[in-house]
Scaffold this active site. Structure first.
Site: not given
Length: 396
Positions: A42, A361, A364
């Protein structure tokens, strides 16, 4: 000025602007490499999970709030590391494999195969259901090579030449820890010590990177795992909100093993160069001395010898702001303690001053951090990227 003259003047200004833009396009330097191919999770996914039956998705607002195209599947407010790296290489932003696999034109300048929740091991990230593990990403890359060979004059030889001169960015390992080894519903930790698990990962990783080499790749940037002990989701598990030295120590043998493994591949695979990007060190430097990575300022300060423009990034046409961070212990978008107990929900308002935040977040970094890491990969010294930085790598 009469209305007629004013309209004429505006028309001349518009034509002049178009001619200037056209001239700039004509004189733009050619890309430093033919293509950039991306593998990972991600941290660099740009939409491959969008159409999967997956809990790991970011194709909704506020993700992409600072990205020109809005929410695309990037787990960030704006650029990822590889977006900035593509620009530094003179390439367009690399499309997701799920969107580019039917367009040979796009394939020739690179593809992003990364998938949120993916790991080196196939079963890592299983709690998120749908994801594309590294082995499957490599398989997709091999399919791309076949498409390239079938669509270019010269076939396999031309495709091989493009690949040999291109850059492969590979960044995996985080989910093998966060969503496997330290996940309570996995029994991995009962079967392996931290060193044994690191050895397992590194052995598998070496085999996977060698497979990419056998497919024709020669220039690799391999990113280590960052300081996971200080991300908001880990901070939120501590009543004091402290970084977890235990989590960082679990990852240390893996990063050390990857370094040694890359040294072995450099020595054993003719014509290949594997360079290591030390994400762990970069994150620790930013956490320890966040102000040293830039300061608030505008273009007039670029002449100041104390102004480190290396870490400067544009936020708007009106001026420059630099990635001087002063919010290090919580996500800009998240719920609960440290903004790390739950990640961004759809249409949840994020913080307004995102350039001050290290983390976007629960998991990340912000685009500001990603840009810094990419610029360090491109131009950094040997203490963060070795044996060569990307600028030197493209010249080999």
């Amino acid at each position: 000025m009469s209305a007629g003259l004013q309209r004429l003047w505006l028309l001349l200004v518009a034509v002049s602007a178009l001619l200037t833009a056209a001239a700039a396009h004509e004189t733009r330097a050619p890309p430093l490499v033919p293509a950039l191919f991306v593998f990972g999770d991600s941290l660099v996914d740009n939409g491959n999970n969008n159409n999967l039956a997956s809990l790991a998705k970011a194709n909704y607002f506020p993700y992409g709030i600072d990205f020109a195209a809005g929410p695309t599947g990037r787990f960030c407010n704006g650029y990822t590391i590889v977006d900035e790296l593509a620009e530094l290489l003179g390439l367009p932003l690399v499309p997701a494999y799920s969107q580019a696999s039917h367009s040979v034109e796009q394939l020739l300048q690179g593809v992003n195969y990364a998938s949120a929740a993916a790991g080196i091991l196939d079963d890592s990230g299983g709690n998120f259901v749908g994801r594309i593990p590294f082995n499957q990403q490599i398989q997709n890359f091999e399919s791309t090579i076949s498409q390239m060979a079938g669509a270019t004059a010269g076939g396999t030889a031309t495709a091989g030449s493009i690949l040999a001169r291109s850059i492969l960015f590979v960044g995996l390992g985080s989910n093998d820890y966060l969503n496997n080894y330290i996940m309570p519903n996995y029994d991995t930790r009962r079967h392996y010590t931290s060193q044994q698990f690191a050895d397992l990962l590194v052995t598998q990783y070496a085999s996977q990177l060698t497979r990419l080499y056998k497919a024709g790749a020669r220039r690799f940037v391999v990113a280590g795992v960052g300081s996971m002990g200080c991300i908001p989701t880990i901070l939120a598990r501590s009543v004091e909100g402290q970084c977890s030295e235990e989590v960082d120590q679990l990852v240390a043998p893996f990063n050390s093993g990857v370094r040694g493994m890359l040294d072995g591949l450099n020595a054993g695979l003719p014509g290949a160069t594997f360079t290591y990007l030390d994400n762990y060190r970069l994150f620790k430097l930013m956490l320890a001395s966040p102000a040293s990575y830039g300061k608030m300022g505008d273009r007039t300060e670029l002449g100041d010898p104390n102004f480190d423009e290396f870490f400067c990034f544009p936020l708007s046409m009106d001026g420059w702001k630099c990635a001087g961070f002063d919010v290090l212990d919580r996500g800009c978008c998240g719920i609960g303690r440290n903004g790390g107990q739950m990640t961004c929900l759809p249409f949840m308002p994020p913080c307004a001053d995102r350039e001050r935040y290290l983390f976007w977040d629960a998991y990340h970094p912000t685009a500001a951090v990603n840009i810094i890491i990419a610029r360090q990969a491109f131009d950094g010294a040997a203490d963060v990227v070795s044996p060569v930085n990307v600028r030197r790598l493209v010249q080999l």
